[in-house]
Design a protein around this motif. Sequence first.
Motif, mmCIF file in Angstrom:
data_model
loop_
_atom_site.group_PDB
_atom_site.id
_atom_site.type_symbol
_atom_site.label_atom_id
_atom_site.label_comp_id
_atom_site.label_asym_id
_atom_site.label_seq_id
_atom_site.Cartn_x
_atom_site.Cartn_y
_atom_site.Cartn_z
ATOM 1 N N LEU A 46 41.147 45.117 40.521
ATOM 2 C CA LEU A 46 40.354 44.794 41.694
ATOM 3 C C LEU A 46 41.214 44.990 42.934
ATOM 4 O O LEU A 46 42.339 44.499 42.996
ATOM 5 C CB LEU A 46 39.893 43.334 41.609
ATOM 6 N N SER A 47 40.677 45.707 43.892
ATOM 7 C CA SER A 47 41.393 45.834 45.165
ATOM 8 C C SER A 47 40.399 45.524 46.281
ATOM 9 O O SER A 47 39.280 46.039 46.304
ATOM 10 C CB SER A 47 41.995 47.227 45.345
ATOM 11 N N ILE A 48 40.822 44.648 47.171
ATOM 12 C CA ILE A 48 39.991 44.214 48.290
ATOM 13 C C ILE A 48 40.808 44.368 49.567
ATOM 14 O O ILE A 48 41.974 43.948 49.615
ATOM 15 C CB ILE A 48 39.559 42.739 48.126
ATOM 16 N N HIS A 49 40.197 44.984 50.570
ATOM 17 C CA HIS A 49 40.869 45.158 51.862
ATOM 18 C C HIS A 49 39.957 44.633 52.943
ATOM 19 O O HIS A 49 38.795 45.031 52.986
ATOM 20 C CB HIS A 49 41.202 46.635 52.104
ATOM 21 N N PRO A 50 40.404 43.754 53.783
ATOM 22 C CA PRO A 50 41.736 43.168 53.797
ATOM 23 C C PRO A 50 41.903 42.175 52.637
ATOM 24 O O PRO A 50 40.930 41.611 52.130
ATOM 25 C CB PRO A 50 41.812 42.433 55.128
ATOM 26 N N LEU A 51 43.124 41.990 52.231
ATOM 27 C CA LEU A 51 43.455 41.129 51.108
ATOM 28 C C LEU A 51 43.077 39.684 51.402
ATOM 29 O O LEU A 51 43.457 39.122 52.425
ATOM 30 C CB LEU A 51 44.966 41.228 50.837
ATOM 31 N N PRO A 52 42.273 39.055 50.523
ATOM 32 C CA PRO A 52 41.907 37.648 50.749
ATOM 33 C C PRO A 52 43.099 36.730 50.477
ATOM 34 O O PRO A 52 44.061 37.127 49.811
ATOM 35 C CB PRO A 52 40.796 37.400 49.728
ATOM 36 N N ALA A 53 43.018 35.515 50.960
ATOM 37 C CA ALA A 53 44.088 34.541 50.730
ATOM 38 C C ALA A 53 44.213 34.222 49.249
ATOM 39 O O ALA A 53 45.308 33.985 48.741
ATOM 40 C CB ALA A 53 43.822 33.266 51.525
ATOM 41 N N GLN A 54 43.080 34.213 48.538
ATOM 42 C CA GLN A 54 43.101 33.885 47.119
ATOM 43 C C GLN A 54 41.952 34.601 46.423
ATOM 44 O O GLN A 54 40.860 34.736 46.986
ATOM 45 C CB GLN A 54 42.946 32.377 46.930
ATOM 46 N N THR A 55 42.202 35.054 45.221
ATOM 47 C CA THR A 55 41.171 35.667 44.391
ATOM 48 C C THR A 55 41.207 34.999 43.028
ATOM 49 O O THR A 55 42.257 34.921 42.403
ATOM 50 C CB THR A 55 41.417 37.183 44.211
ATOM 51 N N VAL A 56 40.053 34.523 42.577
ATOM 52 C CA VAL A 56 39.948 33.909 41.257
ATOM 53 C C VAL A 56 38.828 34.610 40.505
ATOM 54 O O VAL A 56 37.709 34.699 40.995
ATOM 55 C CB VAL A 56 39.647 32.395 41.354
ATOM 56 N N ARG A 57 39.171 35.122 39.346
ATOM 57 C CA ARG A 57 38.157 35.735 38.480
ATOM 58 C C ARG A 57 38.240 35.045 37.127
ATOM 59 O O ARG A 57 39.312 34.956 36.532
ATOM 60 C CB ARG A 57 38.400 37.234 38.312
ATOM 61 N N VAL A 58 37.106 34.581 36.645
ATOM 62 C CA VAL A 58 37.054 33.922 35.343
ATOM 63 C C VAL A 58 36.013 34.646 34.504
ATOM 64 O O VAL A 58 34.852 34.728 34.882
ATOM 65 C CB VAL A 58 36.691 32.423 35.476
#
Length: 101
Positions: free
Chosen positions: A62-74
Amino acid sequence: MPELGSTIDELDRDLEGILVAQGLYHDEARAMVETWRNSWFEEGSRLLYIVPSAFVNEVLPLSIHPLPAQTVRVFVGRLELVTPATEKAVESAFVTMTARH
């Protein structure tokens, strides 16, 4: 077959708690359980498990721009368990169905 010791509502709450412990917000966990409830808790036997995040990140980067402070995937995996009783019921239904046609 193992004896069931919990209600569906108790299983819902337990699974929500597990998802929250993995980093989801309570509302996210509730929505996830509600979305998948019919397939996770339908008749039959299945094993639900949390897919390790390292595996998820490797298989589904997963790539997100701009980068979030936190990414949680469950991710929750589901494995259908076929017991001898289930196998016999399917065979019986198949024989009955083919006899009619």
